[in-house]
Design an enzyme around this catalytic site. Structure first.
Site, PDB file in Angstrom:
ATOM      1  N   SER A 160       0.818  -1.213   0.000  1.00 56.13           N
ATOM      2  CA  SER A 160       0.000   0.000   0.000  1.00 56.13           C
ATOM      3  C   SER A 160       0.858   1.271   0.000  1.00 56.13           C
ATOM      4  O   SER A 160       1.908   1.330   0.642  1.00 56.13           O
ATOM      5  CB  SER A 160      -0.894  -0.011   1.241  1.00 56.13           C
ATOM      6  OG  SER A 160      -1.109   1.295   1.696  1.00 56.13           O
ATOM      7  N   ASP A 223       2.254  -2.808 -11.253  1.00 48.10           N
ATOM      8  CA  ASP A 223       3.708  -2.732 -11.072  1.00 48.10           C
ATOM      9  C   ASP A 223       4.166  -3.477  -9.815  1.00 48.10           C
ATOM     10  O   ASP A 223       5.303  -3.894  -9.711  1.00 48.10           O
ATOM     11  CB  ASP A 223       4.152  -1.260 -10.992  1.00 48.10           C
ATOM     12  CG  ASP A 223       4.029  -0.577 -12.355  1.00 48.10           C
ATOM     13  OD1 ASP A 223       3.678  -1.278 -13.324  1.00 48.10           O
ATOM     14  OD2 ASP A 223       4.271   0.639 -12.433  1.00 48.10           O
ATOM     15  N   GLU A 288     -11.135  -0.895   0.737  1.00 47.59           N
ATOM     16  CA  GLU A 288      -9.865  -0.690   1.449  1.00 47.59           C
ATOM     17  C   GLU A 288      -9.864  -1.260   2.866  1.00 47.59           C
ATOM     18  O   GLU A 288      -9.344  -0.642   3.799  1.00 47.59           O
ATOM     19  CB  GLU A 288      -9.482   0.800   1.442  1.00 47.59           C
ATOM     20  CG  GLU A 288      -9.378   1.340   0.012  1.00 47.59           C
ATOM     21  CD  GLU A 288      -8.759   2.726  -0.074  1.00 47.59           C
ATOM     22  OE1 GLU A 288      -8.440   3.306   0.973  1.00 47.59           O
ATOM     23  OE2 GLU A 288      -8.590   3.210  -1.207  1.00 47.59           O
ATOM     24  N   VAL A 293     -13.095  -8.777   4.922  1.00 51.21           N
ATOM     25  CA  VAL A 293     -11.939  -9.384   4.265  1.00 51.21           C
ATOM     26  C   VAL A 293     -12.406 -10.149   3.038  1.00 51.21           C
ATOM     27  O   VAL A 293     -13.301 -10.983   3.131  1.00 51.21           O
ATOM     28  CB  VAL A 293     -11.235 -10.408   5.187  1.00 51.21           C
ATOM     29  CG1 VAL A 293      -9.852 -10.723   4.642  1.00 51.21           C
ATOM     30  CG2 VAL A 293     -11.165  -9.919   6.602  1.00 51.21           C
ATOM     31  N   VAL A 294     -11.791  -9.868   1.902  1.00 50.33           N
ATOM     32  CA  VAL A 294     -12.070 -10.649   0.694  1.00 50.33           C
ATOM     33  C   VAL A 294     -11.341 -11.984   0.859  1.00 50.33           C
ATOM     34  O   VAL A 294     -10.139 -12.020   1.146  1.00 50.33           O
ATOM     35  CB  VAL A 294     -11.562  -9.910  -0.550  1.00 50.33           C
ATOM     36  CG1 VAL A 294     -11.778 -10.766  -1.793  1.00 50.33           C
ATOM     37  CG2 VAL A 294     -12.263  -8.575  -0.695  1.00 50.33           C
ATOM     38  N   ARG A 435      14.557   3.783  -4.829  1.00 51.19           N
ATOM     39  CA  ARG A 435      14.265   4.746  -3.771  1.00 51.19           C
ATOM     40  C   ARG A 435      15.119   4.457  -2.545  1.00 51.19           C
ATOM     41  O   ARG A 435      15.620   5.375  -1.896  1.00 51.19           O
ATOM     42  CB  ARG A 435      12.797   4.724  -3.385  1.00 51.19           C
ATOM     43  CG  ARG A 435      12.529   5.754  -2.299  1.00 51.19           C
ATOM     44  CD  ARG A 435      11.091   5.936  -1.974  1.00 51.19           C
ATOM     45  NE  ARG A 435      10.573   4.853  -1.157  1.00 51.19           N
ATOM     46  CZ  ARG A 435       9.316   4.807  -0.719  1.00 51.19           C
ATOM     47  NH1 ARG A 435       8.479   5.761  -1.045  1.00 51.19           N
ATOM     48  NH2 ARG A 435       8.907   3.813   0.020  1.00 51.19           N
ATOM     49  N   TYR A 498       1.262   9.317 -14.085  1.00 52.58           N
ATOM     50  CA  TYR A 498       2.045   8.846 -12.947  1.00 52.58           C
ATOM     51  C   TYR A 498       3.212   9.808 -12.730  1.00 52.58           C
ATOM     52  O   TYR A 498       3.941  10.107 -13.682  1.00 52.58           O
ATOM     53  CB  TYR A 498       2.577   7.460 -13.310  1.00 52.58           C
ATOM     54  CG  TYR A 498       2.807   6.556 -12.154  1.00 52.58           C
ATOM     55  CD1 TYR A 498       1.810   5.699 -11.707  1.00 52.58           C
ATOM     56  CD2 TYR A 498       4.032   6.542 -11.493  1.00 52.58           C
ATOM     57  CE1 TYR A 498       2.021   4.853 -10.639  1.00 52.58           C
ATOM     58  CE2 TYR A 498       4.242   5.701 -10.415  1.00 52.58           C
ATOM     59  CZ  TYR A 498       3.240   4.858 -10.006  1.00 52.58           C
ATOM     60  OH  TYR A 498       3.451   4.025  -8.937  1.00 52.58           O
TER      61      TYR A 498
END
Lengths: 578, 639
Positions: A160, A223, A288, A293-294, A435, A498
């Site tokens: 996330s 990604d 979210e 819960v899925v 990063r 993006y």
């Protein structure tokens, strides 16, 4: 084949991805990517150092290393709900309250989250981690949580970037991280209808690999697909790189099963399209982790493509590139993926070229460069590159390719080879590793995204980048920031954009705070220019401030009333979204 | 507590503007730092004008964009989404006819900037300026700031407007400093001048009809033309916020049309920012001085004509002193709009479809316009003569030289402490300043036997009407100088008048009188709607600072020392009070008669006697009428 629960043994606890894979500057000052997992692994990137130093004003002399090991004693002591624990034990569902397990599930990959970990600082972390093994385990866990008033935060792949996994600091109940990683089986494949029924904890790369073994794929490639999970995609409305062929997650799911405090929600049939009131899938997708819960998803599958081909086109400038993408979208002939990088990102991509193996390749590169800049008169400071990926049967791919290159030519685009295209896509998988390298040398950064109508694309890109530069200057950032963007998806009525934004924070007392303010300003600019709050990252807690203006107060009320009915005691208390 | 609640109510009515609210404590106007000036004629007097006109001219441009050819610009406008939208909307006529019409409008409007013409002007204006003016002084720091701005964002140049010379001077200066030449919004009347109109067009002027009320096509072509130039940053855009030349030398309340147009590309995200540059052009003597007074007394403005211009050559033989041009700090529209304008309001409608600006936008544009005009006012250079003129007008029967010098010196101190931008260096004594002021304006003042007096006696006696006209003309000419300094004293003077009017020292009463006066005079002076609280605070601050009043929590009291200041201030504005006291004209009907108007002397049947020449000014009359109509005191009757 269940995934290891002690996942932090193979993955970094304070950075992106696998522990064995990272960028570093070797003794000769050359950048290198370690490990053996990626195409770039083990390679030397000779031009990265110069690019890094000149872009950020950074220096290899000025290091800002991370705390090496996790100091378990600095992690807050778990506050456990004994009655819940007692009942949980009787179900036999595995759990842990070890510091490493809890810290690993206390964060996503926002800059401020990783920055704090690197400094060895921990805020509120879950008190307990549980690993249900199947749908029934989840039903039991949720049931116990309701009975004992325990706060649940579902955890999938942990990728996330919206602060969605952050524990609310003022949550006084016991917080339990519900880790779905053990629920990673493909339960069945239906070749007649081309669907697969899969447990929601499976991560993208495993799902693709397992389906590939049977000759199928989902084609859903965000990604983050190495680490992100099917359940997470559903909960955040994920988007995949190849959505032009396969669709986004909302186009891919046929059936969802979700466990809520109120019970289990699912549809009773798998009809390809239905008219039975508002689609309940759309309450679930993007919720979210605030509703439940899925646990299981039926997802469309496709036979694996016979042929794949990368490609790239160089445009004299970004404006021409966007015009070309718009035309491609208009003619509805977008390849599986088409992405347009701006000039700064093109240069960035160039800096990631590995050492060339032969004089011949380097000669060819030189020749190409000469052709484009001198012969065709492209200004190296304005040109930009589109990367392409075609998929399908060979003949049609070649035909498709020609169609797209013909359109590109009308906008001054020159075909620039498969290699450039492939490198462009590789970049998306290693960028997050980069990063971490930056953070070793006082450079912090992140990406954010939006979707915007076609007529606004250029204005939005220019204004957001300029806003970032101006905000950095006004907030005392000593070095000019990197503000770059690419158009990553095309739609009939608009595009996804993006942004990468990074700067050298030497001389700043509170870099994370300043970073946050600039990102906030950039988001305001996006909204003011007709962009959306998010295309696929989601809202989480990072962006929920803008929800009312994004969906109106009535819209908020609608979502709230659903939450109130489904989860009246706020068991799913991550406080995302609303 | 009553008064407190009243103040609370008042302040809640006027939310403090965010960006400016930081100056909750009024800033000290006297502390304002201003740039120094350079005389650009100095070099012209010592080197070849021809070489200057033919020199290599390579201006810095916005983001390196080359200025676009007029033809390309025209095509861009005609093919814009906005125009296509209008064409599709206009029913009844075929698209071709409308396109023809649009093309005709553009033909009439568009500039055709040509370097050759600019060079011709550079040459001939050099000659003319040297003949007319002692100096043309420019703040070079401002030029440098402008140069920076031009490269970063589209620039809008907003000069004050006192004379036809204004835009010639502007272009001349920009050429001199190698800055991009502006395109200038000009009135169609110039096209009446045969060759000159076209010459102006070739030096960057574009021409707008004075009124085009309901003509949607005209509006679309015009606004798209301006916006295309702005969006692409082809050239700085120049126009006059005041809309027309101020005949009275005090700033006119701003017109919002063009300002709206240049702001829209920012609101809609088409440009990142727009730099608004207020520019103050102050003349020691305006070329049109004599014409203006006559115009104000009802003699129609001479029509622009080339032969008229040629006749005006005789002015070349007179000395018009110095010109000061002050380029103010570029104001970032983005910073101004921060927190004021929600730009996402434009998200749901295609941007080329015109739409009425929202109320918040209108209020913002209006406020910005006022703020920019005030910035122009603040940087107007004032010569000692304006102080002398103010004093002479207060003493119509003349004044002893000695006393005049003393008063001027006193007034200088007061003006400076209120932040006036006075061109009066310390080494020049008051007597010298007064003497040289009087010398430059011999046409307006008579000095005899140690006394100075306005020259009111006609040179050759005529009929009583002619004499009256001549006397009024000299008063108005003189007043045009005094007017230049009114903005400095306006707020404290309104407070002074309010104190007089309230007849008590209760702050609430004084505030409400202040607010009333402000309302009455809002057509006359630059008083931004909604700025009452701020203005009141500013006035209190300024008068406290010079110890004229004592402001307590609930009271405002004049001090002993303050009497001189307060009485000067009230009498400075007396002519305007008088001007507003005209009885109702036959075409007006009194509908309401609020208490406050007693003070002003609006009596239903009063046939006011002429006590003040300035009341004859058509400008004052026009403003008074507008104020009375606006405040619904009177109503127009259909005659």
């Amino acid at each position: 084949m269940n995934k290891c629960k002690r996942i932090w043994e193979v993955m970094k606890w304070n950075g992106w991805g696998y522990s064995d894979s990272r960028f570093l500057f070797n003794k000769k000052g050359q950048a290198e990517f370690t490990g053996r997992r990626y195409r770039l692994s083990g390679m030397v990137l000779p031009s990265l150092k110069d690019w890094f130093e000149s872009t950020f004003g950074a220096s290899l002399q000025h290091k800002s290393p991370a705390t090496a090991t996790l100091n378990a004693s600095a992690v807050p002591f778990p506050s456990l709900n004994e009655a819940f624990l007692q009942d949980l034990k009787s179900t036999g569902i595995p759990f842990s309250h070890e510091a490493e397990d809890r810290v690993f599930r206390a964060h996503g990959h926002c800059l401020h989250e990783i920055f704090a970990l690197r400094e060895g600082k921990f805020g509120r972390v879950p008190d307990l981690v549980v690993w249900p093994n199947c749908h029934e385990d989840v039903v039991k866990t949720v049931d116990l949580a309701c009975r004992h008033n325990v706060c649940l935060i579902p955890y999938g792949g942990g990728t996330s970037v919206s602060s969605a996994l952050e524990c609310p600091p003022d949550e006084t109940r016991c917080i339990v991280s519900l880790d779905t990683s053990q629920m990673s089986r493909i339960l069945w494949i239906d070749e007649k209808n081309l669907t697969a029924h899969v447990e929601a904890g499976i991560v993208g790369q495993d799902l693709e690999r397992l389906l590939n073994e049977s000759g199928y794929c989902t084609g859903h490639e965000p990604d983050s697909m190495e680490f992100s999970s099917l359940g997470g995609w559903v909960a955040t409305r994920a988007s995949g790189m190849k959505k032009n062929v396969y669709g986004n997650i909302e186009d891919l799911v046929v059936h969802i099963k979700m466990v809520c405090p109120r019970g289990v929600v699912e549809k009773s049939c798998q009809g390809p399209r239905v008219s039975i009131g508002p689609d309940i899938h759309h309450f679930i997708m993007g919720s979210e982790g605030t509703l439940g819960v899925v646990t299981e998803v039926t997802i469309k599958i496709r036979p694996m493509p016979e042929y794949q081909k990368y490609g790239s086109v160089v445009f004299p400038n970004f404006e021409q590139g966007v015009a070309c993408l718009r035309e491609v979208a208009k003619q509805r002939c977008a390849p599986a993926s088409i992405r347009l990088m701006d000039n700064a990102q093109f240069q960035f991509g160039h800096a990631l070229k590995p050492q060339v193996s032969s004089i011949f390749t380097s000669f060819l590169d030189g020749l190409k460069k000469f052709y484009i800049t001198k012969f065709k008169g492209f200004d190296p400071h304005h040109l930009c590159v589109a990367t392409l990926l075609f998929e399908g049967d060979r003949e049609r791919v070649l035909q498709h390719e020609k169609q797209v290159y013909d359109i590109a030519a009308k906008f001054g685009g020159l075909a620039a080879g498969e290699d450039n295209g492939q490198r462009g896509y590789m970049l998306t998988f290693v960028i997050a590793y980069l990063r971490d390298l930056g953070m070793d040398y006082y450079v912090i950064g992140e990406s954010f995204e939006t979707s915007v109508p076609w007529d606004r694309v250029l204005d939005l890109c220019r204004n957001v980048k300029e806003r970032i530069v101006r905000e950095c200057r006004e907030r005392g950032v000593q070095f000019p920031p990197l503000a770059t963007c690419r158009v990553t998806q095309t739609y009939d009525a608009g595009a996804c954009v993006y942004f990468y934004f990074a700067f050298n924070y030497r001389g700043l007392a509170d870099p994370v705070n300043i970073y946050g303010r600039v990102e906030h300003a950039a988001r305001e600019e996006i909204l003011a220019n007709g962009g959306s709050l998010s295309h696929h990252h989601g809202v989480g807690k990072l962006r929920k401030h803008w929800m009312p203006e994004s969906i109106s107060d009535v819209g908020i009320g609608m979502l709230k009333s659903v939450k109130e009915y489904v989860d009246p005691d706020n068991i799913f208390g991550s406080r995302n979204l609303l | 507590s009553v008064s407190q609640s009243c103040m609370v109510r008042i302040s809640s009515l006027y939310p403090p503007p965010l960006a400016l609210a930081s100056c909750a404590k009024p800033r000290d106007p006297a502390l304002k730092k201003r740039d120094d000036f350079e005389d650009i004629l100095e070099e012209r007097r010592s080197s070849s004008d021809l070489r200057y006109a033919l020199r290599c001219y390579v201006p810095v441009v916005y983001k390196g964009i080359a200025p676009c050819k007029p033809g390309v610009l025209k095509t861009a406008v005609l093919q814009s989404d906005r125009l296509r939208h209008v064409m599709s909307k206009e029913t009844g006529e075929s698209a071709d006819v409308i396109r023809e019409e649009a093309s005709g409008i553009l033909e009439e409007m568009a500039h055709r900037l040509r370097l050759g013409t600019v060079r011709f002007f550079a040459y001939s204006l050099s000659k003319a300026f040297k003949a007319l003016f002692q100096r043309v002084r420019v703040n070079e720091d401002g030029i440098q700031r402008l140069q920076q701005s031009i490269q970063e964002h589209p620039v809008v140049l907003l000069p004050s407007h006192r004379s036809y010379m204004d835009f010639l001077i502007m272009s001349y200066i920009l050429y001199t400093y190698d800055l991009s030449l502006p395109v200038i919004a000009a009135g169609m009347d110039f096209l009446g001048m045969k060759i000159v109109g076209e010459m102006l067009r070739m030096s960057g002027a574009f021409f707008i009809r004075r009124s085009f009320g309901g003509d949607k096509l005209y509006w679309a072509v015009f606004s798209e033309y301006v916006k295309t130039m702005l969006r692409n940053g082809y050239a700085p855009i120049e126009f006059f916020l005041e809309g027309t030349r101020s005949r009275t030398c005090k700033s006119l309340t701003p017109k919002l049309g063009l300002l709206n147009i240049v702001m829209e590309p920012f609101f809609k995200g088409e440009v990142f920012d727009v730099s608004l540059v207020p520019i103050s052009i102050s003349y020691e003597r305006v070329l049109e001085e004599a014409l203006y007074a006559r115009e104000l007394l009802g003699v129609p403005k001479p029509k622009e004509s080339t032969s008229g211009l040629l006749k005006a050559r005789k002015i070349l033989s007179e000395d018009y002193g110095s010109i000061h041009v002050y380029f103010g700090h570029p104001v970032s529209l983005r910073s101004l709009a921060q927190g004021r304008i929600n730009r996402s309001q434009y998200n749901l409608l295609p941007r080329h479809i015109p739409r009425r600006p929202s109320q918040e936008t209108q209020a913002f544009v209006n406020e910005t316009a006022y703020r920019l005009v005030r910035l122009q006012e603040e940087n107007m250079v004032l010569r000692p003569w304006v102080l002398v003129a103010a004093l002479l007008l207060q003493n119509p029967d003349g004044v002893d030289m000695e006393r005049l010098v003393e008063q001027t010196s006193w007034l200088r101190g007061l003006a400076v402490s209120f932040g006036a931008f006075l061109d009066w260096p310390d080494y020049v004594s008051a007597s010298k300043a007064v003497a040289s002021s009087l010398a430059l304006h011999t046409g307006l003042v008579r000095t005899e036997g140690g006394r100075a007096q306005l020259a009111m006696e006609p040179k050759e006696p005529g009929s009583p009407e002619e004499d009256l006209f001549d006397r009024a003309a000299s008063v108005l000419s003189c007043a045009s100088y005094r007017n230049q300094i009114l903005h400095v004293f306006l707020r404290p003077a309104l407070l002074g008048m309010a104190m007089q009017m309230a007849e008590a020292s209760r702050k609430d009463d004084i505030y409400s009188c202040f607010s009333f006066l402000r309302d009455v005079f809002s057509n006359e002076f630059i008083l931004c709607p909604g700025g009452t609280v701020q203005d009141f605070d500013e006035a209190c601050y300024m008068l406290t600072k010079c110890a004229a009043v004592h402001v307590q929590k609930q009271e405002v009291v004049a001090t002993e020392k303050g009497q001189r200041i307060l009485s000067f201030l009230t009498s400075l504005f007396q002519p305007f009070l008088k001007g507003y006291q005209v009885g109702p004209a036959p075409f007006l009907e009194l509908v309401d008669y609020p208490r406050h108007f007693c003070f002003l002397g609006f009596l239903p049947s009063a046939t006011s006697e002429l006590t003040c020449y300035e009341a004859l000014s058509s400008d004052v009359q026009k403003n008074a009428l507008a104020a009375l109509l606006r405040m619904k005191v009177v109503r127009k009757l259909k005659v």
